[in-house]
Design a protein around this motif. Structure first.
Motif, short mmCIF file in Angstrom:
data_model
loop_
_atom_site.label_atom_id
_atom_site.label_comp_id
_atom_site.label_asym_id
_atom_site.label_seq_id
_atom_site.Cartn_x
_atom_site.Cartn_y
_atom_site.Cartn_z
N ARG A 24 -101.46 -48.94 26.21
CA ARG A 24 -101.62 -50.15 27.02
C ARG A 24 -100.34 -50.52 27.75
O ARG A 24 -100.38 -51.13 28.81
CB ARG A 24 -102.08 -51.30 26.12
CG ARG A 24 -103.54 -51.20 25.67
CD ARG A 24 -103.87 -52.30 24.69
NE ARG A 24 -105.28 -52.28 24.33
CZ ARG A 24 -105.80 -52.90 23.29
NH1 ARG A 24 -105.00 -53.61 22.48
NH2 ARG A 24 -107.09 -52.83 23.02
N LEU A 25 -99.21 -50.15 27.16
CA LEU A 25 -97.92 -50.47 27.77
C LEU A 25 -97.52 -49.45 28.83
O LEU A 25 -96.45 -49.58 29.43
CB LEU A 25 -96.84 -50.55 26.68
CG LEU A 25 -96.97 -51.72 25.70
CD1 LEU A 25 -96.01 -51.55 24.53
CD2 LEU A 25 -96.70 -53.04 26.41
N GLY A 26 -98.36 -48.44 29.03
CA GLY A 26 -98.09 -47.49 30.09
C GLY A 26 -97.44 -46.19 29.67
O GLY A 26 -97.08 -45.37 30.53
N ILE A 27 -97.27 -45.97 28.36
CA ILE A 27 -96.74 -44.68 27.89
C ILE A 27 -97.87 -43.67 27.98
O ILE A 27 -98.86 -43.77 27.25
CB ILE A 27 -96.19 -44.79 26.45
CG1 ILE A 27 -95.09 -45.84 26.39
CG2 ILE A 27 -95.67 -43.43 25.98
CD1 ILE A 27 -94.55 -46.09 24.99
N ALA A 111 -89.32 -40.36 21.58
CA ALA A 111 -89.36 -41.45 20.61
C ALA A 111 -90.39 -41.10 19.53
O ALA A 111 -91.37 -40.40 19.80
CB ALA A 111 -89.72 -42.77 21.26
N VAL A 112 -90.15 -41.59 18.32
CA VAL A 112 -91.03 -41.31 17.18
C VAL A 112 -91.33 -42.63 16.47
O VAL A 112 -90.43 -43.46 16.27
CB VAL A 112 -90.38 -40.33 16.19
CG1 VAL A 112 -91.26 -40.15 14.94
CG2 VAL A 112 -90.10 -38.98 16.85
N ALA A 314 -94.62 -50.33 18.70
CA ALA A 314 -94.98 -49.71 19.99
C ALA A 314 -94.21 -50.37 21.13
O ALA A 314 -93.71 -49.68 22.03
CB ALA A 314 -96.48 -49.82 20.22
N ARG A 315 -94.11 -51.68 21.09
CA ARG A 315 -93.35 -52.38 22.13
C ARG A 315 -91.87 -52.04 22.04
O ARG A 315 -91.19 -51.92 23.07
CB ARG A 315 -93.57 -53.88 22.01
CG ARG A 315 -95.00 -54.29 22.36
CD ARG A 315 -95.28 -55.76 22.10
NE ARG A 315 -96.66 -56.09 22.46
CZ ARG A 315 -97.25 -57.25 22.22
NH1 ARG A 315 -96.57 -58.22 21.59
NH2 ARG A 315 -98.50 -57.46 22.58
N ALA A 322 -87.68 -47.27 28.06
CA ALA A 322 -87.39 -47.86 29.36
C ALA A 322 -85.90 -48.06 29.60
O ALA A 322 -85.41 -47.87 30.72
CB ALA A 322 -88.11 -49.20 29.49
N ASP A 323 -85.15 -48.44 28.53
CA ASP A 323 -83.72 -48.72 28.74
C ASP A 323 -82.82 -47.53 28.42
O ASP A 323 -81.59 -47.65 28.39
CB ASP A 323 -83.28 -49.96 27.95
CG ASP A 323 -83.38 -49.78 26.43
OD1 ASP A 323 -83.36 -48.63 25.94
OD2 ASP A 323 -83.47 -50.80 25.72
#
Length: 425
Positions: A24-27, A111-112, A314-315, A322-323
């Motif tokens: 949902r966050l676009g990953i 990321a894991v 997840a966030r 992103a950063d």
């Protein structure tokens, strides 16, 4: 070597919730790895109701709760790799897994998220004397036998430990025609939710013996009975009170242990109290780019809290991607009087994924009319009155970003009403 954006290890409620939120966050590239043949984790065998009251605002069974996230994951295009065991995880996020179809699989992840859940403490962990007869099961194993495999573990049952799985199995076995002699608990209070004490024991007339334990198991080929005894304030059996209880089955509901073998392989810092990783405000462990949520982090009493935590993980992973893995300075979060632990254990206010931060904690003992205090070096930031608390029931509180801005430390404490405290207000 496969290159992946986000890999989630574990396809139970934590892993599925994290996968859905990540998409949902676009990953776009989200892979869930699970060792079982179907996703859903422990929820598949939890056919009782009581799930989803916080997340869905309705009462669901475990399979119903899991199915909602499985459907969401499928609709969002989450890839789920089943029947696959992860055998290695390194600090640079390299994953080695194995299955019967592809053999050895190597994955390099950006990321894991760790969502491996927990396992039950066994007889060997509590050292009950006696032989090794058939008829000794953990409560979760018995639950799987009855609800999925269709087998009854026994007919005359004694349950050691008053954890929620044990309480639920007391009711389940009674409904299937077994006789549950008693539930034996070494502590002076139950380790299950209050609603389960009422609905699973009191409603069926099953005795709960507090400050008691099993001191011997009788039988060679099959359990023939157990000897139970009261314990003193130091948890030592008072043998003068010992009595024999005939039974053919002993169920153990004596605690859960977070599954952190992979975390240790990656040199992730482990909290000695929770048994899970130390995390920050975005559920990130001490190793950058590796996050944790659910029962692998600390043992939960409600699956709804697992989902909330997985959403935060997840966030956090999305923020990390992103950063570019920007490093932040964190302030310590510590448990004070009346609390066993507080999670997350460190926080950076400016790097919070949301405007509000959830904190989870457990009390050291039952308290009536307790007050929760949140303090910084400036004094009390926030306080909340809790009608009743017990170690088996999670406490949670939210703090706004503005409430914590500029502080150098956070301390949480729990005091029964009437205890003196410097209010700082």
């Amino acid at each position: 070597m496969q290159n992946r954006e986000l890999v989630i290890i574990g396809g139970g409620p934590a892993g599925l919730s994290a996968a859905v939120e990540a998409r949902r966050l676009g990953i776009k590239d989200v892979l869930v790895i699970d060792r079982e043949s179907e996703p859903g984790g422990i929820l598949k065998q939890c056919i009782h109701t009581g799930f989803g009251l916080h997340v869905f605002k309705e009462e669901l069974t475990g399979p119903e709760y899991a199915e909602r996230f499985i459907e969401q994951a499928e609709n969002l295009g989450v890839e789920i790799m089943l029947n696959t065991m992860v055998i290695e995880l390194t600090a640079d996020r390299r994953i080695v897994a194995v299955n019967s179809r592809e053999g050895l699989i190597e994955i390099q992840a950006k990321a894991v998220i760790l969502a491996m859940g927990c396992r039950e403490r066994t007889r060997g962990a509590i050292n009950i004397p006696g032989f090794r007869p058939a008829g000794i099961f953990t409560a979760g194993t018995a639950q799987r036998f009855v609800n999925i495999e269709g087998y009854m573990p026994g007919r005359e049952i004694v349950i050691l430990g008053s954890g929620d799985i044990g309480l639920i199995m007391a009711r389940r076995l009674t409904l299937e025609g077994a006789k549950v002699r008693c539930v034996v608990e070494i502590m002076p209070y139950s380790n299950g939710l209050t609603r389960n004490i009422v609905q699973c024991l009191e409603d069926y007339g099953i005795p709960l013996l507090l400050k008691h334990t099993v001191v011997n198991i009788h039988g060679r080929k099959r359990v023939e009975g157990v000897t139970i005894a009261e314990v003193d304030d130091d948890m030592k059996p008072i043998m003068e009170t010992a009595k024999f209880v005939p039974c053919d089955t002993l169920l153990l509901s004596v605690g859960l242990i977070p599954e952190n073998e992979l975390s240790r392989l990656a040199d992730i810092e482990i909290d000695e109290v929770t048994g899970g990783p130390v995390v920050n405000q975005r559920m990130e462990t001490s190793v950058p780019g590796i996050f944790a949520c659910g029962n692998v982090l600390h043992v939960h009493d409600l699956v709804d809290y697992v989902t909330q935590e997985a959403v935060s993980a997840a966030r956090g992973a999305a923020s990390y991607l992103a950063d570019g893995g920007k490093k932040y300075k964190h302030i310590p979060v510590s448990p004070g009087n009346g609390l066993r632990y507080v999670l997350p254990q460190r926080i950076n206010v400016d790097a919070m994924p949301e405007e509000r931060q959830n904190f989870f904690m457990r009390s050291v003992r039952p308290m009536a009319k307790a007050r929760l205090f949140v303090e910084s070096e400036r004094g009390v930031i926030k306080s909340s009155v809790l009608r009743y608390v017990k170690p088996s029931e999670m406490i949670s509180i939210q703090l706004d970003r503005d409430e914590m801005r500029g502080i150098k430390m956070l301390n949480f404490s729990l005091r029964e009403e009437g205890d003196s405290v410097e209010r700082g207000e």
